[in-house]
Design an enzyme around this catalytic site. Structure first.
Site, mmCIF file in Angstrom:
data_model
loop_
_atom_site.group_PDB
_atom_site.id
_atom_site.type_symbol
_atom_site.label_atom_id
_atom_site.label_comp_id
_atom_site.label_asym_id
_atom_site.label_seq_id
_atom_site.Cartn_x
_atom_site.Cartn_y
_atom_site.Cartn_z
ATOM 1 N N ASN A 208 31.206 40.945 57.740
ATOM 2 C CA ASN A 208 30.272 40.541 58.795
ATOM 3 C C ASN A 208 29.954 39.074 58.580
ATOM 4 O O ASN A 208 29.901 38.631 57.431
ATOM 5 C CB ASN A 208 28.955 41.306 58.661
ATOM 6 C CG ASN A 208 29.025 42.696 59.224
ATOM 7 O OD1 ASN A 208 30.059 43.123 59.722
ATOM 8 N ND2 ASN A 208 27.916 43.406 59.141
ATOM 9 N N ASP A 277 29.422 48.058 58.624
ATOM 10 C CA ASP A 277 29.223 49.477 58.950
ATOM 11 C C ASP A 277 30.455 50.313 58.617
ATOM 12 O O ASP A 277 30.350 51.517 58.428
ATOM 13 C CB ASP A 277 28.902 49.617 60.442
ATOM 14 C CG ASP A 277 27.504 49.093 60.762
ATOM 15 O OD1 ASP A 277 26.604 49.308 59.925
ATOM 16 O OD2 ASP A 277 27.321 48.454 61.812
ATOM 17 N N LYS A 287 49.792 43.769 48.431
ATOM 18 C CA LYS A 287 49.643 43.048 49.692
ATOM 19 C C LYS A 287 50.490 43.718 50.796
ATOM 20 O O LYS A 287 51.665 44.038 50.551
ATOM 21 C CB LYS A 287 50.097 41.607 49.480
ATOM 22 C CG LYS A 287 49.828 40.726 50.657
ATOM 23 C CD LYS A 287 50.303 39.313 50.408
ATOM 24 C CE LYS A 287 50.198 38.508 51.672
ATOM 25 N NZ LYS A 287 50.966 37.298 51.629
ATOM 26 N N PHE A 321 16.231 44.182 59.159
ATOM 27 C CA PHE A 321 16.562 43.092 60.067
ATOM 28 C C PHE A 321 17.382 43.628 61.228
ATOM 29 O O PHE A 321 18.111 44.614 61.073
ATOM 30 C CB PHE A 321 17.401 42.023 59.331
ATOM 31 C CG PHE A 321 16.550 40.963 58.698
ATOM 32 C CD1 PHE A 321 15.785 41.244 57.579
ATOM 33 C CD2 PHE A 321 16.514 39.676 59.226
ATOM 34 C CE1 PHE A 321 14.993 40.277 56.994
ATOM 35 C CE2 PHE A 321 15.729 38.696 58.646
ATOM 36 C CZ PHE A 321 14.963 38.990 57.535
HETATM 37 N N1 CTP Z 1 21.811 48.287 57.248
HETATM 38 C C1 CTP Z 1 21.989 49.002 56.092
HETATM 39 N N2 CTP Z 1 23.174 49.656 55.880
HETATM 40 C C2 CTP Z 1 24.163 49.620 56.801
HETATM 41 C C3 CTP Z 1 23.995 48.873 57.986
HETATM 42 C C4 CTP Z 1 22.797 48.218 58.183
HETATM 43 O O1 CTP Z 1 21.083 49.062 55.268
HETATM 44 N N3 CTP Z 1 25.292 50.257 56.565
HETATM 45 C C5 CTP Z 1 20.518 47.603 57.459
HETATM 46 C C6 CTP Z 1 20.639 46.111 57.574
HETATM 47 O O2 CTP Z 1 20.506 45.498 56.287
HETATM 48 C C7 CTP Z 1 19.457 45.774 58.482
HETATM 49 C C8 CTP Z 1 19.310 47.002 59.361
HETATM 50 O O3 CTP Z 1 20.000 48.051 58.695
HETATM 51 O O4 CTP Z 1 18.255 45.617 57.759
HETATM 52 C C9 CTP Z 1 19.895 46.848 60.748
HETATM 53 O O5 CTP Z 1 21.250 46.441 60.638
HETATM 54 P P1 CTP Z 1 22.141 46.200 61.930
HETATM 55 O O6 CTP Z 1 23.542 45.886 61.476
HETATM 56 O O7 CTP Z 1 21.457 45.251 62.859
HETATM 57 O O8 CTP Z 1 22.085 47.584 62.657
HETATM 58 P P2 CTP Z 1 22.941 48.864 62.603
HETATM 59 O O9 CTP Z 1 22.017 49.976 62.275
HETATM 60 O O10 CTP Z 1 24.144 48.711 61.748
HETATM 61 O O11 CTP Z 1 23.316 49.030 64.141
HETATM 62 P P3 CTP Z 1 24.371 48.261 65.065
HETATM 63 O O12 CTP Z 1 25.437 47.716 64.144
HETATM 64 O O13 CTP Z 1 24.853 49.320 65.962
HETATM 65 O O14 CTP Z 1 23.602 47.190 65.775
#
Ligand code: CTP
Length: 404
Positions: A208, A277, A287, A321
């Site tokens: 990301n 995610d 590789k 966040f």
């Molecule tokens: N977060 C987490 N673990 C994950 C994904 C996200 O702890 N696997 C936490 C991030 O650190 C952040 C919050 O969840 O504090 C929201 O993350 P975000 O990526 O905005 O949201 P998602 O729940 O992943 O939803 P989407 O990607 O669909 O927006």
């Protein structure tokens, strides 16, 4: 943090005196008011005119000179100051202050003031290592002065070692530390920051976008306010903040394990990391070669770390966040409730001055009680302090232990 703060900068006579010009510019840029005192030796290296121009104010050099503003400069400057900084501080001035000698304007003003003072030593490595100098530094620290470690590297006297003036950014952070209220002392703050990397093969990964700057600023701000800080960081290219413990991880699974190991002790958990995610279902040991055709990448879900914490019985405040490209507030509110957080910090990727790589951010704080605070563009360290201010307010409401 430095906005409108009053800094008296004492410059003494070492070759690093020229760096006081850069320090002054950085302080002014951060919004501070700077008054400069120069010793006679300092004026051999850099002129009062330079310092006057950069500090946008009078420069004090003479104990007995009448001025149009103050009749007793050492008393007036001592009353004016929020933080006293001596940079560079020679072995001579360190010795004088440690021994109670006040024989010029700088040392007299130091003696007359009782605000936090920061000493930034810079000298030849052998002078710094001299037991007399070391003993004087020890004495100053014992008396409550903050004495920075000198930088290590090439010295002007053609040697290399310890004795360089600390980096300007580090001096600024030390000033911020001295200015910050210690209202998080006794708190244990766990911060996650940066991206995670999910390897596909030994040379490729999915990630990301995230510089880690916001999370590092939160860790630094919490440390400045007296918290014990554990930072769990994904791979970043920025220097680490001051923290009691920094755990570096690469993947979301590693971050998950590190958080699970440490979250129970934390009274405040702030999840600023941009966790991937998904990860490739398998990681190729070698590789992946082109001649095998275009590979299909099968992905699998990573654990949602913040959801895993809130599913467990936990104490303290949980902050997440949300970085969005559309429907910022609605999406953030949904995440706050779905993941059972106490507060979420939303920022839009569509706004200039917010998001990746920048040193500024535009955040909106939303809490469980329905309160929404939209903040204007500010530096990430200022935004970090605003986040901590709100954490403090929520803790008081919840009857938790963050001090008033
Ligand atoms: N977060 C987490 N673990 C994950 C994904 C996200 O702890 N696997 C936490 C991030 O650190 C952040 C919050 O969840 O504090 C929201 O993350 P975000 O990526 O905005 O949201 P998602 O729940 O992943 O939803 P989407 O990607 O669909 O927006």
């Amino acid at each position: 943090m430095l906005e409108n703060k009053k800094i008296v900068l004492g410059i003494t006579g070492g070759i690093a005196a020229y760096k006081a010009a850069e320090l002054t510019r950085a302080l002014i840029r951060a919004g501070a008011q700077v008054r400069v005192i120069m010793t006679n030796s300092a004026m051999e290296f850099i002129t009062p005119l330079t310092m006057q121009t950069l500090s946008q104010g009078p420069v004090y050099t003479d104990m007995f000179a009448p001025t149009d503003q103050y009749d007793m400069a050492h008393i007036a400057l001592a009353d004016f100051v929020d933080v006293f900084v001596i940079a560079p501080a020679t072995g001579n001035v360190i010795g004088k202050i440690a021994s109670g000698i006040a024989d010029d304007l700088l040392t007299t003003t130091v003696m007359a003031q009782n605000k936090p003072a920061l000493i930034c030593p810079a000298m030849n490595d052998k002078m710094l290592a001299n037991p007399i100098v070391q003993n004087n530094i020890f004495k100053l620290k014992k008396m409550g002065y903050m004495v920075m470690d000198s930088g290590v590297g090439e010295l002007a006297c053609k040697t290399s070692g310890s004795g360089r003036l600390p980096e300007i950014s580090k001096i600024l952070q030390a000033v911020e530390f001295l200015l910050a209220p210690k209202d998080f002392s006794g708190e244990r703050v766990l911060v996650t920051a940066g991206p995670t990397e999910e390897p596909l093969d030994p040379v490729r990964f999915i990630t990301n976008r995230s510089s880690g700057k916001m999370g590092y600023a939160i860790a630094r701000a919490a440390h400045q306010r007296g918290a014990k800080v554990t930072l769990i960081s994904g791979p970043t290219k920025i220097p680490p903040p001051e923290a009691d413990q920094i755990i570096y991880v690469r993947t979301a699974l590693e971050m998950y394990r590190a958080v699970m190991e440490h979250y129970e002790k934390a009274t405040v958990i702030i999840k600023a990391a941009a966790v991937a995610d998904y990860r490739p279902k398998t990681e190729a040991r070698e590789k992946i070669k082109k001649d095998r055709g275009i590979p299909g990448i099968e992905l699998t879900r990573n654990p949602d770390i913040i959801a895993a914490i809130s599913a467990k019985k936990r104490k303290g405040i949980l902050v997440g966040f949300a970085m969005e490209t559309q429907d910022l507030l609605a999406n953030a509110r949904q995440k706050l409730l779905k993941k059972n957080m106490d507060m979420i910090v939303a920022n839009s990727l569509r706004e200039k001055g917010a998001g990746f790589e920048t040193d500024t951010n535009i955040i909106t704080i939303i809490d469980r009680n329905g309160k929404t605070i939209a903040l204007e563009k500010m530096t990430k360290i200022d935004a970090a302090h605003k986040i901590l201010d709100h954490v403090k307010m929520l803790s008081k409401k919840k009857g938790l232990c963050v001090k008033p």
